[in-house]
Design a protein around this motif. Structure first.
Motif, mmCIF file in Angstrom:
data_model
loop_
_atom_site.group_PDB
_atom_site.id
_atom_site.type_symbol
_atom_site.label_atom_id
_atom_site.label_comp_id
_atom_site.label_asym_id
_atom_site.label_seq_id
_atom_site.Cartn_x
_atom_site.Cartn_y
_atom_site.Cartn_z
ATOM 1 N N VAL A 1 0.822 -1.212 0.000
ATOM 2 C CA VAL A 1 0.000 0.000 0.000
ATOM 3 C C VAL A 1 0.855 1.261 0.000
ATOM 4 O O VAL A 1 0.375 2.347 -0.345
ATOM 5 N N THR A 2 2.118 1.143 0.392
ATOM 6 C CA THR A 2 2.967 2.341 0.415
ATOM 7 C C THR A 2 3.862 2.420 -0.816
ATOM 8 O O THR A 2 4.586 3.403 -0.989
ATOM 9 N N GLY B 1 -12.572 -13.587 -6.140
ATOM 10 C CA GLY B 1 -13.889 -13.112 -5.733
ATOM 11 C C GLY B 1 -13.871 -12.135 -4.582
ATOM 12 O O GLY B 1 -14.928 -11.787 -4.036
ATOM 13 N N ASN B 2 -12.681 -11.646 -4.203
ATOM 14 C CA ASN B 2 -12.592 -10.688 -3.093
ATOM 15 C C ASN B 2 -12.845 -9.266 -3.584
ATOM 16 O O ASN B 2 -12.664 -8.942 -4.764
ATOM 17 N N VAL B 3 -13.258 -8.416 -2.669
ATOM 18 C CA VAL B 3 -13.598 -7.030 -2.992
ATOM 19 C C VAL B 3 -12.328 -6.177 -3.030
ATOM 20 O O VAL B 3 -11.492 -6.233 -2.126
ATOM 21 N N ILE B 4 -12.162 -5.426 -4.114
ATOM 22 C CA ILE B 4 -11.085 -4.437 -4.207
ATOM 23 C C ILE B 4 -11.753 -3.068 -4.214
ATOM 24 O O ILE B 4 -12.525 -2.751 -5.119
ATOM 25 N N SER B 5 -11.475 -2.253 -3.237
ATOM 26 C CA SER B 5 -12.189 -0.976 -3.096
ATOM 27 C C SER B 5 -11.234 0.205 -3.224
ATOM 28 O O SER B 5 -10.012 0.062 -3.138
ATOM 29 N N ASP B 6 -11.841 1.382 -3.462
ATOM 30 C CA ASP B 6 -11.107 2.650 -3.539
ATOM 31 C C ASP B 6 -9.970 2.538 -4.563
ATOM 32 O O ASP B 6 -8.803 2.771 -4.259
ATOM 33 N N VAL B 7 -10.355 2.142 -5.827
ATOM 34 C CA VAL B 7 -9.364 1.922 -6.872
ATOM 35 C C VAL B 7 -9.655 2.843 -8.050
ATOM 36 O O VAL B 7 -10.802 3.015 -8.451
#
Length: 661
Positions: free
Chosen positions: A530-531, A545-551
């Motif tokens: 993330v950095t 199938g996982n959620v990827i957010s704020d992209v």
């Protein structure tokens, strides 16, 4: 005609084609002749009017009997349609013999070589007595008691290949069956006689002037004669032969009934058995029986509209490409068939509900066979049956007389039990049935199901037979496999942090899952991703199938799946790619949608469809705006967007662009 031949005390009745005088009886038959002469003398002494009628009847009888000639052979067809009945065949316009008003004759008879007598039949109406052209006598060849007599009442119609004769029923007996052999004789009426001479002037009366000459009398109609019944009885030895003729008709339309008594001698002694005769030659091949199935008329038009009474047609001019069979609600004889045709989809075996066969009646080698693959649609006056082509031969022409048969598939049977008892379920050796594997479930706790999962590799269970209950100290290399070894040792493993240079025990998916050891080359700490201002992937990323957010996504492309020709039942897989292309090359009867996301998520795809209006399309599970499918381009490209947010229960369709260039 009948003739009696007598030799000594033996008298024989012979059937002859013609006769021109009373039956000739000799020897024992002389007394019968004397009796006949006495009857004739009595008739002569009757009133003048009766004598004149008898004379006219006798003259007409002589003319009629001399014109009977040879009988022609025909086969009987049960169809009542006035059309060409086929080679050597006749048919009536009514199944009831007494109600027949027209008879269809083929131009050729069923006699050897099928001679053409159409010119002869066409001459049956050549007489000048148009109200009664003659008598048509038809007898069943092997049963003379079965006969029909009709009067020819008007002109014969020559239809080139077959002729239609209008008739009025006179007399008949018995009944006919399909393919019965018949003998046909026509006795034409004599032409109207010439106008008689003017009568002589009557004698002068006692008083008054001489009367004027009377006007010429009207021409009388020609007398006719027909042969009625013929009966023969036995007269015992020592008796006298008898013969009698009676007129059961009238003086102008006589019907002669013949009665004969034949002297029989005593029965002689039984002769010795004669030698067996040689086998007779093979008889001629019988006429082809009528076709099974519905009588229909083929129609070459391929449009989805009613084509008329008794028609059968397809939605494609090429039989092997047809996907819909159309059937009129009545057959070619105007009998209702709608309820039966609409039941052709009743089988619970929905994938193949039955088989339809269409056969050309004139040539059964021309046929087409189809499977019924869907529900029958009743369209008010005709029905639409979805079909798939199986096989066929030849081609049909417009108005071909055809037969249509349907063979229904049986209903799907009930499912068998999926949980047999452990006392029933066994596996035995292929070559030795005494070698068996039995399963025992008694050791499992009540209400519990245990699953036996096989690995994706060959397994030998021999080692397990000696394993029993072991602990870590008892495990040997030959006792268990790698999986059992790892399960036994896992309790001794210590959780540590993996570092570069560590060895890991892995299962190689590309090598049948075999266990291998590998050295860690490096460790990616996802916490620090993330950095990282410019992280990169070395291959595909599967989010599982996982959620990827704020992209924020920039410079991305969507995979295109080119499906080519779509066929009749295309399958659209959402997971294959969000842009798919295809060309419509035949009628699409159904489509499937797979791998949609969960019901609380949105997923869509764009379909680039070529020639979408060239054929019909069934949009399975698609909900279009306003509930109506759009009009697409028959020769061009349309862009369509499909999406779902309820797990695929409903696929929403939106038109992005039509006829895109």
């Amino acid at each position: 005609m009948a003739k009696i031949i007598s030799a000594g005390t033996q008298t024989t009745l012979v059937q002859d084609e013609t006769f021109t005088s009373a039956p000739n009886i000799t020897t024992a038959g002389e007394s019968a002749s004397a009796a006949s002469n006495s009857a004739s003398s009595a008739a002569t002494s009757a009133t003048a009017a009766a004598a004149s009628a008898t004379s006219a009847s006798s003259s007409a009888g002589s003319a009629a009997t001399s014109s009977i000639g040879w009988a022609f052979k025909y086969a009987y067809a049960t169809s009542t349609t006035m059309a060409d009945p086929g080679t050597g065949t006749i048919r009536f316009d009514n199944a009831t013999l007494a109600s027949v008003t027209n008879i269809a004759f083929d131009a050729t008879t069923a006699d050897s070589g099928n001679p053409d007598i159409s010119d002869y039949i066409a001459s049956w109406d050549d007489g000048t007595n148009s109200a009664h052209e003659g008598y048509l006598t038809i007898r069943k060849a092997d049963t003379p008691a079965t006969f029909m007599v009709y009067s020819i009442t008007s002109a014969v119609t020559d239809n080139t290949g077959w002729l239609q004769v209008p008739v009025t029923h006179v007399s008949s007996n018995g009944s006919l069956s399909a393919s019965d052999d018949l003998l046909v004789i026509c006795a034409r009426s004599g032409n109207k006689g010439a106008t008689g001479n003017t009568g002589a002037t009557g004698p002068t009366g006692s008083t008054g002037s001489t009367g004027s000459t009377g006007s010429t009398g009207a021409t009388g109609s020609a007398a006719t004669i027909a042969v009625g019944s013929t009966s023969v009885s036995d007269v015992g030895a020592g008796g006298s032969a008898t013969a009698a003729v009676a007129n059961s008709g009238s003086s102008s339309a006589a019907t002669f009934d013949f009665t004969f008594g034949v002297v029989t001698g005593d029965t002689g002694a039984t002769g010795s058995t004669g030698a067996t005769g040689s086998t007779g030659s093979t008889g001629a091949t019988g006429a082809r029986g009528s076709d099974a199935g519905l009588d229909m008329t083929f129609e070459s038009t391929t449009t989805d509209t009613d084509q008329g009474v008794g028609k059968v047609w397809f939605n494609h001019g090429t039989l092997s490409s047809a996907t819909v069979l159309y059937m009129d609600d009545v057959d070619a004889n105007s009998a209702s068939i709608n309820s039966w045709v609409d039941s052709w989809d009743d089988s619970t075996t929905t994938a193949l509900r039955g088989t339809v066969k269409v056969v050309q009646q004139a040539d059964p080698a021309i046929f087409a066979l189809y499977n019924v693959t869907g529900a029958v649609t009743s369209a008010s006056t005709y029905s639409k049956i979805p079909v798939s082509y199986v096989t066929g031969a030849g081609s049909f022409s417009d108005t071909d007389a055809s037969s249509v048969s349907f063979f229904r598939t049986g209903d799907t049977g009930s499912a068998g039990s999926s949980t047999p008892s452990d006392a029933t379920f066994r596996i035995q050796d292929n070559s030795d049935a005494t070698k068996q594997i039995a399963f025992q479930a008694s050791g499992i706790s009540t209400g519990t199901t245990r699953t036996f999962t096989m690995p994706d590799s060959d397994v030998t269970l021999g080692a397990l037979a000696t394993l029993g209950s072991v602990d870590t100290a008892q495990i040997t290399a030959n006792a268990v496999d790698e999986t059992k070894l790892k399960d036994a040792l896992v309790a001794d493993f210590t959780e540590v942090t993996v570092a570069t240079g560590d060895s890991l025990l892995l299962g190689d998916a590309t090598d049948s899952g075999n266990t291998k050891r590998d050295t860690v080359q490096g460790v990616l700490d996802l916490v620090t991703v993330v950095t990282d201002t410019s992280p990169q992937l070395g291959g595909e990323l599967d989010g599982q199938g996982n959620v990827i957010s704020d992209v924020v996504i920039k410079d991305y492309a969507i995979t295109t799946v080119a499906k080519g020709s779509l066929g009749a039942t295309p399958a659209w897989d959402f997971s294959a790619g969000q842009h798919q292309t295809g060309t419509v090359s035949e009628n699409i009867t159904s489509m499937t949608w797979t791998n949609e996301v969960a019901s609380d998520e949105y997923m869509g795809m764009v379909i680039s469809l070529t020639n979408g209006a060239a054929y019909t399309i069934v949009w399975t599970d698609v909900d279009w705006a306003g509930g109506t499918a759009p009009t697409l381009t028959a020769s061009g490209l349309d862009l369509l967007h499909f999406y779902t947010y309820d797990g695929g229960t409903t696929i929403h369709g939106v038109v992005l662009s039509t006829d895109s260039k």
